[in-house]
Design a protein around this motif. Sequence first.
Motif, PDB file in Angstrom:
ATOM      1  N   VAL A   2       0.827  -1.204   0.000  1.00  0.00           N
ATOM      2  CA  VAL A   2       0.000   0.000   0.000  1.00  0.00           C
ATOM      3  C   VAL A   2       0.862   1.256   0.000  1.00  0.00           C
ATOM      4  O   VAL A   2       1.884   1.326   0.679  1.00  0.00           O
ATOM      5  CB  VAL A   2      -0.926   0.016   1.233  1.00  0.00           C
ATOM      6  CG1 VAL A   2      -1.896   1.173   1.140  1.00  0.00           C
ATOM      7  CG2 VAL A   2      -1.678  -1.281   1.335  1.00  0.00           C
TER       8      VAL A   2
ATOM      9  N   VAL B 150       1.100   4.839   1.228  1.00  0.00           N
ATOM     10  CA  VAL B 150       0.427   5.529   2.331  1.00  0.00           C
ATOM     11  C   VAL B 150       1.080   6.849   2.723  1.00  0.00           C
ATOM     12  O   VAL B 150       0.980   7.269   3.861  1.00  0.00           O
ATOM     13  CB  VAL B 150       0.385   4.639   3.594  1.00  0.00           C
ATOM     14  CG1 VAL B 150      -0.584   3.517   3.425  1.00  0.00           C
ATOM     15  CG2 VAL B 150       1.770   4.155   3.944  1.00  0.00           C
ATOM     16  N   SER B 151       1.738   7.503   1.784  1.00  0.00           N
ATOM     17  CA  SER B 151       2.490   8.693   2.194  1.00  0.00           C
ATOM     18  C   SER B 151       1.613   9.910   2.472  1.00  0.00           C
ATOM     19  O   SER B 151       2.074  10.899   3.007  1.00  0.00           O
ATOM     20  CB  SER B 151       3.527   9.042   1.126  1.00  0.00           C
ATOM     21  OG  SER B 151       2.874   9.615   0.025  1.00  0.00           O
ATOM     22  N   LYS B 152       0.335   9.836   2.080  1.00  0.00           N
ATOM     23  CA  LYS B 152      -0.482  11.049   2.164  1.00  0.00           C
ATOM     24  C   LYS B 152      -1.130  11.313   3.513  1.00  0.00           C
ATOM     25  O   LYS B 152      -0.958  12.344   4.122  1.00  0.00           O
ATOM     26  CB  LYS B 152      -1.573  11.003   1.085  1.00  0.00           C
ATOM     27  CG  LYS B 152      -1.052  11.448  -0.267  1.00  0.00           C
ATOM     28  CD  LYS B 152      -2.151  11.392  -1.298  1.00  0.00           C
ATOM     29  CE  LYS B 152      -1.581  11.654  -2.694  1.00  0.00           C
ATOM     30  NZ  LYS B 152      -2.502  11.252  -3.729  1.00  0.00           N
ATOM     31  N   ASN B 153      -1.924  10.364   3.979  1.00  0.00           N
ATOM     32  CA  ASN B 153      -2.785  10.643   5.119  1.00  0.00           C
ATOM     33  C   ASN B 153      -2.743   9.529   6.158  1.00  0.00           C
ATOM     34  O   ASN B 153      -3.111   8.388   5.875  1.00  0.00           O
ATOM     35  CB  ASN B 153      -4.220  10.815   4.577  1.00  0.00           C
ATOM     36  CG  ASN B 153      -5.191  11.245   5.636  1.00  0.00           C
ATOM     37  OD1 ASN B 153      -5.208  10.705   6.736  1.00  0.00           O
ATOM     38  ND2 ASN B 153      -6.014  12.218   5.314  1.00  0.00           N
ATOM     39  N   ALA B 154      -2.284   9.865   7.348  1.00  0.00           N
ATOM     40  CA  ALA B 154      -2.124   8.850   8.390  1.00  0.00           C
ATOM     41  C   ALA B 154      -3.468   8.278   8.840  1.00  0.00           C
ATOM     42  O   ALA B 154      -3.562   7.095   9.172  1.00  0.00           O
ATOM     43  CB  ALA B 154      -1.376   9.446   9.579  1.00  0.00           C
ATOM     44  N   GLY B 155      -4.510   9.127   8.846  1.00  0.00           N
ATOM     45  CA  GLY B 155      -5.840   8.652   9.241  1.00  0.00           C
ATOM     46  C   GLY B 155      -6.366   7.597   8.279  1.00  0.00           C
ATOM     47  O   GLY B 155      -6.896   6.562   8.678  1.00  0.00           O
TER      48      GLY B 155
ATOM     49  N   ALA C 216      -4.483   5.798   6.334  1.00  0.00           N
ATOM     50  CA  ALA C 216      -3.596   4.632   6.474  1.00  0.00           C
ATOM     51  C   ALA C 216      -4.038   3.752   7.639  1.00  0.00           C
ATOM     52  O   ALA C 216      -4.022   2.524   7.540  1.00  0.00           O
ATOM     53  CB  ALA C 216      -2.158   5.098   6.681  1.00  0.00           C
ATOM     54  N   LEU C 217      -4.459   4.372   8.726  1.00  0.00           N
ATOM     55  CA  LEU C 217      -4.904   3.609   9.895  1.00  0.00           C
ATOM     56  C   LEU C 217      -6.158   2.798   9.571  1.00  0.00           C
ATOM     57  O   LEU C 217      -6.274   1.630   9.924  1.00  0.00           O
ATOM     58  CB  LEU C 217      -5.188   4.545  11.068  1.00  0.00           C
ATOM     59  CG  LEU C 217      -5.580   3.842  12.370  1.00  0.00           C
ATOM     60  CD1 LEU C 217      -4.376   3.156  13.008  1.00  0.00           C
ATOM     61  CD2 LEU C 217      -6.200   4.818  13.360  1.00  0.00           C
TER      62      LEU C 217
ATOM     63  N   GLY D 204      -5.239   0.160   7.097  1.00  0.00           N
ATOM     64  CA  GLY D 204      -4.430  -0.826   7.818  1.00  0.00           C
ATOM     65  C   GLY D 204      -5.294  -1.804   8.592  1.00  0.00           C
ATOM     66  O   GLY D 204      -5.026  -3.012   8.613  1.00  0.00           O
ATOM     67  N   GLN D 205      -6.348  -1.307   9.214  1.00  0.00           N
ATOM     68  CA  GLN D 205      -7.212  -2.183  10.021  1.00  0.00           C
ATOM     69  C   GLN D 205      -7.933  -3.201   9.134  1.00  0.00           C
ATOM     70  O   GLN D 205      -8.036  -4.382   9.484  1.00  0.00           O
ATOM     71  CB  GLN D 205      -8.205  -1.345  10.821  1.00  0.00           C
ATOM     72  CG  GLN D 205      -7.503  -0.570  11.932  1.00  0.00           C
ATOM     73  CD  GLN D 205      -8.451   0.296  12.739  1.00  0.00           C
ATOM     74  OE1 GLN D 205      -9.121  -0.165  13.647  1.00  0.00           O
ATOM     75  NE2 GLN D 205      -8.501   1.555  12.413  1.00  0.00           N
TER      76      GLN D 205
ATOM     77  N   ARG E   5      -6.882  -4.251   6.223  1.00  0.00           N
ATOM     78  CA  ARG E   5      -5.818  -5.142   5.749  1.00  0.00           C
ATOM     79  C   ARG E   5      -5.431  -6.135   6.853  1.00  0.00           C
ATOM     80  O   ARG E   5      -5.210  -7.316   6.595  1.00  0.00           O
ATOM     81  CB  ARG E   5      -4.629  -4.243   5.381  1.00  0.00           C
ATOM     82  CG  ARG E   5      -3.569  -4.877   4.534  1.00  0.00           C
ATOM     83  CD  ARG E   5      -2.542  -3.798   4.169  1.00  0.00           C
ATOM     84  NE  ARG E   5      -1.318  -4.375   3.714  1.00  0.00           N
ATOM     85  CZ  ARG E   5      -1.027  -4.614   2.443  1.00  0.00           C
ATOM     86  NH1 ARG E   5      -1.892  -4.305   1.517  1.00  0.00           N
ATOM     87  NH2 ARG E   5       0.128  -5.147   2.099  1.00  0.00           N
ATOM     88  N   GLY E   6      -5.367  -5.641   8.086  1.00  0.00           N
ATOM     89  CA  GLY E   6      -5.016  -6.507   9.221  1.00  0.00           C
ATOM     90  C   GLY E   6      -6.023  -7.622   9.403  1.00  0.00           C
ATOM     91  O   GLY E   6      -5.652  -8.770   9.669  1.00  0.00           O
ATOM     92  N   ALA E   7      -7.311  -7.304   9.261  1.00  0.00           N
ATOM     93  CA  ALA E   7      -8.358  -8.318   9.415  1.00  0.00           C
ATOM     94  C   ALA E   7      -8.239  -9.371   8.311  1.00  0.00           C
ATOM     95  O   ALA E   7      -8.313 -10.580   8.571  1.00  0.00           O
ATOM     96  CB  ALA E   7      -9.733  -7.654   9.371  1.00  0.00           C
TER      97      ALA E   7
ATOM     98  N   LEU F 224      -5.533 -10.097   6.355  1.00  0.00           N
ATOM     99  CA  LEU F 224      -4.285 -10.861   6.396  1.00  0.00           C
ATOM    100  C   LEU F 224      -4.228 -11.781   7.619  1.00  0.00           C
ATOM    101  O   LEU F 224      -3.605 -12.845   7.568  1.00  0.00           O
ATOM    102  CB  LEU F 224      -3.075  -9.921   6.354  1.00  0.00           C
ATOM    103  CG  LEU F 224      -2.975  -9.045   5.097  1.00  0.00           C
ATOM    104  CD1 LEU F 224      -1.643  -8.312   5.049  1.00  0.00           C
ATOM    105  CD2 LEU F 224      -3.147  -9.870   3.819  1.00  0.00           C
TER     106      LEU F 224
END
Lengths: 169, 169
Positions: free
Chosen positions: B75, B77-82, B84-85, B88-89, B91-93, B95
């Motif tokens: 992914v 994700v350089s733009k927005n940390a929110g 990305a979070l 990420g969640q 993606r985490g579920a 993976l």
Amino acid sequence: MQSGAELVVLGLDPGSRVTGYGFVRERSGVLELMAAGVVRTGWDTDFCRRLGTIYTAVAKLIGQHAPVEAAVENVFVSKNAGTALKLGQARGAALAACSVAGLPVFSYEPTIIKKSLVGTGRAEKSQVAFMVGRVLACRETFAVDATDALAAAVCHLNQRRLTRLCGAR
Amino acid sequence: MQSGAELVVLGLDPGSRVTGYGFVRERSGVLELMAAGVVRTGWDTDFCRRLGTIYTAVAKLIGQHAPVEAAVENVFVSKNAGTALKLGQARGAALAACSVAGLPVFSYEPTIIKKSLVGTGRAEKSQVAFMVGRVLACRETFAVDATDALAAAVCHLNQRRLTRLCGAR
């Protein structure tokens, strides 16, 4: 929840290397520590395997302690999108385990958790840890992540009580 | 993998609202589409319930199609940390479901996937979609996320073949 009934809440502090957890029981208005600790996923294992480890561990803990709700701290992610993605994945694995087990998850801002425990949203970590021990009447010292998880659980139970007293629930 | 043996790969494109998936089988060097589609988590449901839905759906699909490996796009994700979070969640579920099922997950840069399918890392989405259909000999049109998932699976099988031909596997 009825007054006098028993309620078990799982507090979580998910991270890709260390995930803190804490189970707190409220019985007749008294909070009691059931279990707390951390799930360590290792430093050199494959990142996806870490996610599987987090999911499996949280699912197993839920099976053991049978909570009915979960609480977690909202994450502050304004700095680094890469870190947010990593943390997000760990959080996703942990919260998916809650959701699959049918637990509603409640998120709280860090300032709300601090205020709920210490009385001020600007409290130090050590003050929060001290109050967690005090509220749960235990002298045990926990890992930082376990303390944060317990703080989220205690905050949630406090919020629940407050809402109940205000007659909204 | 032995030449002539059968290998099923799951490609994934996780997202908090839509998660694309695609199962591709390699048999005697020929790639074949098994299944592809999207898991929709709804727009108005609780975010944690969405994570549970993603985990459960991916786990069920793995059970149905029995892949031995999974592939996913890295992914950006350089733009927005929110954002990305949130991503990420999801993606985490997804993976975590792969990991709990024992699937090794292979991540590929978007440019590698495009290069593997189209021959250039700067290919357009439409070119990738065209080549996915061509390689899998199907005329069906898939949702964008399902196409991206299939592209990751095809890329992984190409990389595997390349490594095998080079004698490293």
